[in-house]
Design an enzyme around this catalytic site. Structure first.
Site, mmCIF file in Angstrom:
data_model
loop_
_atom_site.group_PDB
_atom_site.id
_atom_site.type_symbol
_atom_site.label_atom_id
_atom_site.label_comp_id
_atom_site.label_asym_id
_atom_site.label_seq_id
_atom_site.Cartn_x
_atom_site.Cartn_y
_atom_site.Cartn_z
ATOM 1 N N ARG A 233 19.076 38.072 43.875
ATOM 2 C CA ARG A 233 19.680 39.220 43.190
ATOM 3 C C ARG A 233 19.862 40.397 44.143
ATOM 4 O O ARG A 233 20.743 41.244 43.941
ATOM 5 C CB ARG A 233 18.823 39.635 41.986
ATOM 6 N N TYR B 23 45.350 49.076 34.468
ATOM 7 C CA TYR B 23 44.921 47.851 33.790
ATOM 8 C C TYR B 23 44.196 48.190 32.493
ATOM 9 O O TYR B 23 43.351 49.093 32.452
ATOM 10 C CB TYR B 23 44.021 47.050 34.732
ATOM 11 N N ASP C 297 42.391 50.188 43.508
ATOM 12 C CA ASP C 297 42.327 48.793 43.075
ATOM 13 C C ASP C 297 43.442 48.055 43.795
ATOM 14 O O ASP C 297 44.627 48.256 43.512
ATOM 15 C CB ASP C 297 42.494 48.721 41.558
ATOM 16 N N LYS D 163 41.403 36.767 41.498
ATOM 17 C CA LYS D 163 42.850 36.645 41.632
ATOM 18 C C LYS D 163 43.223 36.040 42.997
ATOM 19 O O LYS D 163 42.847 34.934 43.301
ATOM 20 C CB LYS D 163 43.487 38.010 41.400
#
Length: 384
Positions: A53, A106, A177, A202
């Site tokens: 983690r 978005y 972004d 993506k």
């Protein structure tokens, strides 16, 4: 376009971030499927890792590669693009803070800001970011962040990153972004951004088989904060996801060139159809952001938005493709089509970011262009 140590982009995408290990010489980054790591003594770590983690060699290799491709000193990976978005917003925003972001951002980003961060007392201003002066004028004394998407989702607006960075310099940090462009087509850090966000789901992953997010920066303090939140909130990718993403990244350049070739051809083809009202693609000279895109991007990308003469026509087009699948998401090797107003951008309905209901978004894949054109023609023929 250069990357790490002045290597070419494709070379860096394959080699940056990892060298064959000294034990077995594995060419590919090993999948370190271990939650914890043996220590040499009390808090004496072997190679800097203690618990996945808080860090894992497989994840680190991915982070280093993307950072190298963006010309960044630091990179931090997260479990999704929205997890990365959430962490960035948490770092910059506090109760009473103000945020500036684009009028066609978005829907998921808008939902997070509008429905979650406003409960903290965060305020926001929506502005047309293609007007750098308007962005500068929107900055207030309590503005803690300016958030850009370029190209935007799904309007395909193009924002001049350098102009906006200059307009807000010294008053608010700029986050970009860069998901639609990928590191291959655009590097916002070089244009004044403080941090760059990717949904690695993506183009970076590229095969519609893994979800992830990543943030890169040259700011050491910001990287410390990202590292703290990465371990503190636990929104990390699994090592298997990191491996798949890194594997996809190796072919990013060759994929993006094919994506762009196909998108340019389809955009021109759609633009010639009487059944289409407007094609939103920065590669077309008629696009209002064409000159800016030509200046700050390597090529024009593989996302096309199309406005038809009615919502009924838009829906008919979406329902009558065969090769191009009706599905959400983007950036994979396969072509996808969707109706944002009723799919990915439902959350902005009745808001200032509402998407036109006659708009269709196409993520152009790397199939044979003849098959894609034939599929587009069949879908156009189904429109009354």
């Amino acid at each position: 376009m250069s990357a790490a140590n002045d290597q070419g982009f494709s070379t860096a995408s394959i080699h940056a971030g990892y060298e064959p290990d000294s034990l077995y010489g594995s060419i590919n980054t090993p999948i370190y499927a271990s939650t914890t790591f043996a220590q040499n003594g009390l808090n004496e770590l072997r190679g800097g890792y203690e618990y996945t983690r808080c860090g894992n060699p497989t994840i680190t290799a991915l982070e280093k590669t993307v950072a190298a491709l963006e010309g960044a000193a630091f990179g931090r990976a997260f479990s999704s693009g929205m997890a990365a978005t959430d962490v960035l917003l948490r770092i910059f925003l506090r109760p009473g803070s103000h945020l500036v972001f684009g009028h066609d951002a978005y829907g998921g980003t808008f939902r997070l800001i509008d429905q979650v961060f406003t409960q903290w007392g965060v305020e926001y201003t929506v502005v047309d970011t293609t007007d750098a002066q308007a962005v500068g004028q929107a900055v207030q004394e309590n503005t803690a962040l300016v958030w850009l998407e370029t190209p935007s989702n799904p309007g395909l607006s193009i924002t001049d990153i350098q102009a906006v960075a200059d307009a807000v310099a010294g008053r608010a940090p700029l986050v970009v972004d860069n998901t639609f462009a990928s590191p291959y087509l655009q590097n916002p850090l070089k244009l004044g951004a403080a941090a760059v966000l990717h949904s690695t789901t993506k183009y970076i992953g590229g095969h519609s088989d893994v979800v992830g997010g990543l943030v890169v920066t040259n700011d050491a303090k910001l990287d410390e904060d990202l590292l703290f939140y990465q371990g503190g909130t636990g929104a990390i990718p699994s090592v298997f996801d990191a491996y798949l993403t890194a594997r996809g990244l190796k072919t990013l350049a060759v994929r993006m060139d094919r994506h762009c070739d196909n998108a340019e051809a389809i955009a021109k083809h759609l633009n010639a159809s009487e059944k289409v009202a407007t094609v939103l693609y920065p590669g077309l000279e008629t696009h209002p952001g064409h000159e800016v895109a030509a200046r700050q991007m390597r090529r024009f990308g593989a996302m096309i938005s199309v406005r038809f003469h009615s919502e009924e026509a838009a829906r008919a087009f979406c329902l009558n493709t065969k090769v191009i699948a009706l599905a959400e998401s983007l950036g994979g090797v396969e072509s996808l089509v969707e109706h944002p107003a009723s799919m990915t951008h439902q959350s902005v309905t009745d808001s200032v970011l509402e998407v036109p209901r006659d708009l269709v978004r196409i993520s152009v894949g790397i199939e044979d262009i003849e098959d894609l054109i034939s599929d587009v023609d069949a879908a156009l023929a189904a429109i009354n």
